[in-house]
Design a protein around this motif. Structure first.
Motif, mmCIF file in Angstrom:
data_model
loop_
_atom_site.group_PDB
_atom_site.id
_atom_site.type_symbol
_atom_site.label_atom_id
_atom_site.label_comp_id
_atom_site.label_asym_id
_atom_site.label_seq_id
_atom_site.Cartn_x
_atom_site.Cartn_y
_atom_site.Cartn_z
ATOM 1 N N VAL A 1 23.011 26.048 -25.091
ATOM 2 C CA VAL A 1 22.985 27.495 -25.127
ATOM 3 C C VAL A 1 21.517 27.942 -25.138
ATOM 4 O O VAL A 1 20.700 27.398 -25.882
ATOM 5 C CB VAL A 1 23.753 28.060 -26.345
ATOM 6 N N HIS B 1 22.366 38.395 -22.673
ATOM 7 C CA HIS B 1 21.880 37.935 -23.978
ATOM 8 C C HIS B 1 21.601 36.436 -24.004
ATOM 9 O O HIS B 1 20.574 35.991 -24.500
ATOM 10 C CB HIS B 1 22.899 38.292 -25.054
ATOM 11 N N LEU B 2 22.547 35.667 -23.485
ATOM 12 C CA LEU B 2 22.383 34.208 -23.528
ATOM 13 C C LEU B 2 23.068 33.579 -22.333
ATOM 14 O O LEU B 2 23.849 34.207 -21.612
ATOM 15 C CB LEU B 2 22.927 33.629 -24.843
ATOM 16 N N ASP C 1 18.912 31.324 -25.286
ATOM 17 C CA ASP C 1 18.679 32.749 -25.484
ATOM 18 C C ASP C 1 17.844 33.280 -24.320
ATOM 19 O O ASP C 1 16.883 32.638 -23.893
ATOM 20 C CB ASP C 1 17.957 32.988 -26.812
ATOM 21 N N LEU D 1 28.314 30.175 -33.405
ATOM 22 C CA LEU D 1 27.329 30.904 -32.622
ATOM 23 C C LEU D 1 27.451 32.392 -32.940
ATOM 24 O O LEU D 1 28.563 32.923 -32.993
ATOM 25 C CB LEU D 1 27.571 30.659 -31.131
ATOM 26 N N GLN D 2 26.317 33.072 -33.157
ATOM 27 C CA GLN D 2 26.360 34.500 -33.443
ATOM 28 C C GLN D 2 25.327 35.245 -32.630
ATOM 29 O O GLN D 2 24.157 34.866 -32.567
ATOM 30 C CB GLN D 2 26.137 34.794 -34.926
ATOM 31 N N ILE D 3 25.788 36.352 -31.990
ATOM 32 C CA ILE D 3 24.905 37.287 -31.312
ATOM 33 C C ILE D 3 25.351 38.686 -31.720
ATOM 34 O O ILE D 3 26.534 39.019 -31.671
ATOM 35 C CB ILE D 3 24.937 37.119 -29.780
ATOM 36 N N THR E 1 19.587 34.887 -30.964
ATOM 37 C CA THR E 1 20.798 34.065 -30.893
ATOM 38 C C THR E 1 20.748 33.073 -32.038
ATOM 39 O O THR E 1 19.739 32.390 -32.224
ATOM 40 C CB THR E 1 20.871 33.316 -29.544
ATOM 41 N N VAL F 1 24.416 43.429 -28.751
ATOM 42 C CA VAL F 1 24.206 42.321 -27.814
ATOM 43 C C VAL F 1 23.504 42.855 -26.579
ATOM 44 O O VAL F 1 23.867 43.911 -26.049
ATOM 45 C CB VAL F 1 25.554 41.668 -27.437
ATOM 46 N N SER G 1 16.507 37.830 -25.811
ATOM 47 C CA SER G 1 17.252 38.949 -26.365
ATOM 48 C C SER G 1 16.458 39.631 -27.487
ATOM 49 O O SER G 1 15.587 39.019 -28.098
ATOM 50 C CB SER G 1 18.599 38.473 -26.917
#
Length: 344
Positions: free
Chosen positions: A76, A64-65, A78, A103-105, A85, A60, A81
């Motif tokens: 949300v 990042h976001l 990004d 949600l995935q980072i 994201t 991350v 990054s």
């Protein structure tokens, strides 16, 4: 205009925040798995210990976001990054957050919920700088014109000479009228409150299957149905949910060619929800189309209206459920609808 010739129109969600309207993030994977964070105001998340929300994940970025709240929804964004994201499996730069989004980072995955359930409302679109309540306006105008259209067809049908000479054209007008009626009802579904009763979901799904069986047979497309024996009772609006399911089945049918397959399955693996799956082996979608499919007025079909998927998602959200799509070009599409189980 996008490179494929389609247009993207700025839209709100079919939701309106109420009360506290905070976001709740539950960490599903990574070193912080199980932790919960509540966000009330604009928040930057990243690996930097000085970030508003520190994420213990070396994949991350330091910043990042960013989460920020607009007038009617959470977004949300990004922050350029390196690893991106992902929202519900789709790479995003900026996107609104639906309830129960994933949600995935980096290696860290979150479930995003609203502390207080948002109100599901009609869609609003921004066109040429003006925000417009879309479904209600279109439905009202279409209904007015459709009345005169239907009356004109009936007068033509009552004229024997005209009917004999132009029967094919008149039948085409009737079909067009039916399509317009369907469109009006879809738009109303996006605006109308639910009329919730106890219904049998298995029976409801079979009813929708019966409406596409003939078309599937004529197109040489196989329907594979896997539904539980007996009743599966839920609290729902039978009309709105039925049309939602039917529309997704029709989309699958239009994506398939002869000898391809549509699988419709209802599972009860969770104590909390039921899952209805509509899977096809059709042409599939690329990631950009998949990201845009829930946007009102977005369509890749010349004859499409770009409202079916959006209204379907709105109806599912109004039932406090969730809907997700997975697709790859040439590999078909999978739509999953999760609906709350009926509590005893």
């Amino acid at each position: 205009m996008r490179k494929d010739g389609t247009h993207r129109i700025s839209t709100t969600l079919a939701i309106k925040l109420q009360g506290d309207s905070a976001l709740r993030l539950t960490v599903l994977t990574g070193t912080q798995s199980g932790q919960t964070f509540t966000i009330h105001s604009p928040t930057v998340a990243g690996f930097d210990p000085g970030a508003d929300l520190n994420i213990d994940d070396p994949l991350v970025c330091p910043r990042h976001l960013r989460f920020e709240k607009d007038e009617n929804w959470w977004i949300v964004k990004d922050m350029m990054s390196e690893n991106g994201t992902f929202l519900n499996g789709v790479l995003i730069k900026k996107a609104p957050v639906f309830p129960d989004s994933i949600l995935q980072i980096g290696n860290t995955q979150f479930r995003v919920d609203y502390v207080q359930d948002p109100v599901i409302e009609t869609a609003v679109i921004q066109r040429r700088g003006e925000w417009v309540q879309l479904p209600g306006i279109i439905a009202h105008e279409l209904k007015n014109y459709l009345h005169y259209f239907s009356e004109g067809i009936e007068q033509l049908k009552n004229d024997t000479v005209t009917m004999n000479r132009f029967s094919g054209e008149i039948r085409s007008f009737e079909v067009a009228g039916e399509r317009m009626k369907e469109l009006v009802q879809m738009l109303r579904d996006g605006c109308s409150p639910l009329n919730v009763t106890e219904i049998d979901l298995v029976e409801l799904v079979w009813e929708q299957v019966s409406l596409i069986e003939t078309a599937a047979h004529l197109a040489g497309i196989t329907l594979e149905i896997s539904l539980p024996d007996g009743c599966v009772l839920i609290d729902a609006d039978a009309n709105q949910l039925g049309r939602c399911i039917l529309n997704l089945m029709k989309n699958a049918l239009e994506a398939c060619e002869r000898s391809q397959i549509i699988n419709i399955m209802l599972t009860q693996e969770s104590d909390h929800h039921l899952t209805l799956i509509v899977r096809d082996t059709g042409k599939g979608m690329d990631s950009e189309t998949l990201e845009s499919m829930w946007t009102p007025l977005f369509t890749t079909r010349e004859e499409g209206n770009g409202l079916g998927a959006f209204i379907a998602r709105t109806v599912v959200l109004k039932h406090k459920g969730r809907i997700h799509a997975e697709s790859k070009p040439g590999k078909g599409t999978v739509i999953r609808i999760e609906l709350p189980r009926r509590q005893a």
